[in-house]
Design a protein around this motif. Structure first.
Motif, PDB file in Angstrom:
ATOM      1  N   LEU A  22     -16.359 -27.224  40.618  1.00 56.81           N
ATOM      2  CA  LEU A  22     -16.124 -26.938  42.041  1.00 56.81           C
ATOM      3  C   LEU A  22     -14.785 -27.502  42.534  1.00 56.81           C
ATOM      4  CD1 LEU A  22     -17.930 -25.496  44.134  1.00 56.81           C
ATOM      5  CD2 LEU A  22     -18.561 -27.748  44.983  1.00 56.81           C
ATOM      6  N   THR A  23     -14.022 -26.650  43.203  1.00 57.22           N
ATOM      7  CA  THR A  23     -12.753 -27.089  43.812  1.00 57.22           C
ATOM      8  C   THR A  23     -12.733 -26.572  45.261  1.00 57.22           C
ATOM      9  OG1 THR A  23     -11.775 -25.072  42.946  1.00 57.22           O
ATOM     10  CG2 THR A  23     -11.337 -27.103  41.699  1.00 57.22           C
ATOM     11  N   PRO A  24     -11.900 -27.187  46.122  1.00 59.85           N
ATOM     12  CA  PRO A  24     -11.824 -26.669  47.499  1.00 59.85           C
ATOM     13  C   PRO A  24     -11.396 -25.195  47.473  1.00 59.85           C
ATOM     14  CG  PRO A  24     -10.692 -28.763  47.310  1.00 59.85           C
ATOM     15  CD  PRO A  24     -11.032 -28.344  45.914  1.00 59.85           C
ATOM     16  N   VAL A  25     -11.983 -24.432  48.365  1.00 55.56           N
ATOM     17  CA  VAL A  25     -11.688 -22.997  48.366  1.00 55.56           C
ATOM     18  C   VAL A  25     -11.021 -22.603  49.689  1.00 55.56           C
ATOM     19  CG1 VAL A  25     -13.946 -22.295  49.320  1.00 55.56           C
ATOM     20  CG2 VAL A  25     -12.732 -20.775  47.781  1.00 55.56           C
ATOM     21  N   ARG A  27     -10.640 -20.429  52.779  1.00 52.52           N
ATOM     22  CA  ARG A  27     -11.564 -19.549  53.494  1.00 52.52           C
ATOM     23  C   ARG A  27     -10.898 -18.206  53.809  1.00 52.52           C
ATOM     24  NH1 ARG A  27     -13.129 -24.647  56.350  1.00 52.52           N
ATOM     25  NH2 ARG A  27     -15.008 -25.280  55.261  1.00 52.52           N
ATOM     26  N   GLN A  90     -16.427  -9.712  54.871  1.00 53.53           N
ATOM     27  CA  GLN A  90     -17.326 -10.865  54.925  1.00 53.53           C
ATOM     28  C   GLN A  90     -18.777 -10.390  54.986  1.00 53.53           C
ATOM     29  OE1 GLN A  90     -15.174 -12.688  58.269  1.00 53.53           O
ATOM     30  NE2 GLN A  90     -15.056 -14.540  57.024  1.00 53.53           N
ATOM     31  N   PRO A  91     -19.592 -10.816  54.001  1.00 56.05           N
ATOM     32  CA  PRO A  91     -20.976 -10.337  53.969  1.00 56.05           C
ATOM     33  C   PRO A  91     -21.724 -10.668  55.250  1.00 56.05           C
ATOM     34  CG  PRO A  91     -20.451 -11.515  51.967  1.00 56.05           C
ATOM     35  CD  PRO A  91     -19.306 -11.732  52.902  1.00 56.05           C
TER      36      PRO A  91
ATOM     37  N   VAL B  13     -20.313 -26.233  54.093  1.00 56.88           N
ATOM     38  CA  VAL B  13     -18.986 -26.693  54.544  1.00 56.88           C
ATOM     39  C   VAL B  13     -18.426 -27.679  53.510  1.00 56.88           C
ATOM     40  CG1 VAL B  13     -17.774 -28.037  56.305  1.00 56.88           C
ATOM     41  CG2 VAL B  13     -19.432 -26.303  57.003  1.00 56.88           C
ATOM     42  N   THR B  15     -19.293 -27.934  50.390  1.00 53.99           N
ATOM     43  CA  THR B  15     -19.038 -27.212  49.126  1.00 53.99           C
ATOM     44  C   THR B  15     -17.705 -26.476  49.194  1.00 53.99           C
ATOM     45  OG1 THR B  15     -21.409 -26.937  48.817  1.00 53.99           O
ATOM     46  CG2 THR B  15     -19.992 -25.492  47.536  1.00 53.99           C
ATOM     47  N   GLN B  16     -17.437 -25.843  50.338  1.00 53.42           N
ATOM     48  CA  GLN B  16     -16.149 -25.141  50.477  1.00 53.42           C
ATOM     49  C   GLN B  16     -14.986 -26.129  50.377  1.00 53.42           C
ATOM     50  OE1 GLN B  16     -16.593 -22.913  54.211  1.00 53.42           O
ATOM     51  NE2 GLN B  16     -16.743 -21.012  53.038  1.00 53.42           N
ATOM     52  N   ASP B  17     -15.253 -27.385  50.779  1.00 54.91           N
ATOM     53  CA  ASP B  17     -14.190 -28.406  50.696  1.00 54.91           C
ATOM     54  C   ASP B  17     -14.105 -29.044  49.307  1.00 54.91           C
ATOM     55  OD1 ASP B  17     -13.522 -27.889  53.280  1.00 54.91           O
ATOM     56  OD2 ASP B  17     -14.753 -29.494  54.139  1.00 54.91           O
ATOM     57  N   GLY B  18     -14.970 -28.629  48.382  1.00 53.77           N
ATOM     58  CA  GLY B  18     -14.880 -29.092  46.997  1.00 53.77           C
ATOM     59  C   GLY B  18     -15.769 -30.272  46.661  1.00 53.77           C
ATOM     60  N   ASP B  19     -16.750 -30.599  47.515  1.00 53.68           N
ATOM     61  CA  ASP B  19     -17.657 -31.724  47.256  1.00 53.68           C
ATOM     62  C   ASP B  19     -18.666 -31.315  46.168  1.00 53.68           C
ATOM     63  OD1 ASP B  19     -19.790 -33.532  47.307  1.00 53.68           O
ATOM     64  OD2 ASP B  19     -19.552 -33.937  49.459  1.00 53.68           O
ATOM     65  N   TRP B  65     -17.601 -17.129  53.478  1.00 51.91           N
ATOM     66  CA  TRP B  65     -18.493 -17.564  54.565  1.00 51.91           C
ATOM     67  C   TRP B  65     -17.657 -18.233  55.649  1.00 51.91           C
ATOM     68  CZ3 TRP B  65     -20.288 -22.693  56.091  1.00 51.91           C
ATOM     69  CH2 TRP B  65     -21.217 -22.626  57.137  1.00 51.91           C
ATOM     70  N   PRO B  67     -17.671 -20.698  58.699  1.00 57.57           N
ATOM     71  CA  PRO B  67     -18.527 -21.778  59.237  1.00 57.57           C
ATOM     72  C   PRO B  67     -18.980 -21.538  60.681  1.00 57.57           C
ATOM     73  CG  PRO B  67     -16.604 -22.692  58.151  1.00 57.57           C
ATOM     74  CD  PRO B  67     -16.388 -21.219  58.208  1.00 57.57           C
TER      75      PRO B  67
END
Lengths: 221, 176
Positions: A22-25, A27, A90-91, B13, B15-19, B65, B67
């Motif tokens: 997992l890495t920051p994604v 948006r 966006q779903p 949120v 997870t999107q930040d990579g946690d 997604w 937020p």
């Protein structure tokens, strides 16, 4: 029982592997999609002007009301369908905006008015309108400009996750057709109702049908 | 217990930040939620494969997604998309089978369609299509047997199954 525990283990392994990677994604933001499609429309407009020259009659007041109304409606259809493309990346479930459908219905009045007007003026006018010498140039040039807008829309949809693939295909075609025709339209000096009503609307219809069938395989994920 | 909307949204949120830790918990919870989602939609032995497929899609498309919007409808849209994709593959498989062989064998994919809110879907098909799909795809009759029972020709049975399945897949795809 054994099968169930194997499945549970394989899912746990998959989750562990994905969490580990997992890495920051970044948006997906709708404003970026709108800017991308707007940039493509500007590019198509600049390209059309470079090839065909700007029609100065537009600014000097020579353009007919039909020309201005048709291209104004093309802009409305373009904006509504481009917004539809952007948000479909966006779903989501539930109700969708039907602005594109209503704007297309409004645009459809133009060719109907053109045909009625030609018929009322006599068969000769209808024949002339259908055999317009500028028809091919306007249709093909608009479709070439539409390819640029369609490219940007597809790029955007591929970045996102469209879940209504067919609808996204229609919207891409309509947005590309209307914005592409608008981009080319400002170079066209033929401003009669029969010309703009038929040959500046035909590319939207053609692009919509092409979009419906050509876009889905490109955006399926 | 399955996590609720605010918990899902908070974990997403992060997870999107990579946690990574939040990602692990979220993926596990999403897996449980998906299991429930597919429970009445696909046969039990196919659930896990479909859940894993959706988890991969979820992971790949997590950037889509927003937020400011609810999480679960977003997840449901992805799950539904993958499910429809699954049905499309089943439909293609079924069509090929019909073209290749008259005999109908028990294939696990056929059971999928048999479970998809059949009554509601059948209600939207012409009676002749629903009848032969029910006989051949659910009852396990051969095309010939269905033809004899319904008085339709064998090729008409095939055509009706083909058209009916296609319409069913399209109905599922269009339904929100």
């Amino acid at each position: 029982m054994n099968n169930t525990s194997n499945n549970a283990r394989s899912r746990a392994d998959l989750i562990a592997a994905m969490a580990e990677d997992l890495t920051p994604v970044r948006r997906v933001k709708p404003v970026e999609g709108m800017l991308l499609i707007a940039a493509a429309t500007v590019l198509a407009t600049v390209g059309s002007i470079a090839i065909h020259d700007f029609w100065w009659g537009l600014l000097s007041g020579d353009a007919s009301g039909y020309f201005l109304i048709t291209h104004g409606l093309l802009l409305v259809v373009g904006l509504a369908s481009a917004a539809g493309v952007v948000f479909s990346a966006q779903p989501r479930v539930g109700t969708r905006g039907n602005a594109p459908a209503w704007s297309v219905a409004m645009l459809a009045i133009v060719p109907v008015a053109a045909i009625i007007s030609m018929i009322s003026a006599g068969g000769e006018h209808l024949h002339k309108g259908m055999n317009d010498p500028a028809a091919w140039l306007c249709t093909s040039s608009s479709l070439i400009a539409a390819v640029v807008v369609a490219g940007a829309s597809i790029l955007w949809l591929r970045r996102g996750a469209p879940v209504s693939i067919e609808r996204s295909g229609w919207l891409t075609g309509i947005a590309a057709g209307s914005l592409g025709t608008l981009a080319y339209g400002i170079t066209c000096p033929v401003d009669s109702l029969s010309h703009v009503g038929l040959w500046h609307i035909a590319p939207v219809v053609i692009a919509a049908v092409i979009g419906r069938f050509a876009v889905p395989p490109l955006i399926r994920w | 217990m399955v996590a609720d909307e605010p918990t899902f949204a908070r974990l997403m949120v992060s997870t999107q930040d990579g946690d990574k830790a939040a990602g692990n918990v979220l993926l596990t919870e999403v897996g449980v939620w998906l299991e429930r989602y597919f429970l009445r939609r696909v046969p039990p032995h196919q659930i896990d494969d479909l859940v894993q497929e959706v988890l991969i899609s979820f992971y790949t498309k997590r950037g889509t997604w927003d937020p400011s919007r609810p999480f679960l409808p977003w997840l449901a849209a992805i799950a539904r998309y993958r499910w429809v994709d699954h049905l499309r593959k089943v439909y293609k498989h079924d069509s090929q089978e019909l073209m290749e062989d008259d005999a109908v064998e028990d294939s696990e994919e056929e059971v999928v369609l048999a479970r998809v809110s059949l009554d509601r879907l059948f209600g939207q098909l012409p009676e002749k299509q629903a009848e032969v799909i029910e006989m051949v795809k659910i009852g396990g009759l051969s095309v010939r047997e269905a033809a004899e029972k319904t008085g339709q020709s064998e090729s008409l049975v095939k055509v009706n199954i083909h058209r009916g399945l296609k319409k069913m897949a399209s109905l599922v795809e269009k339904a929100d």
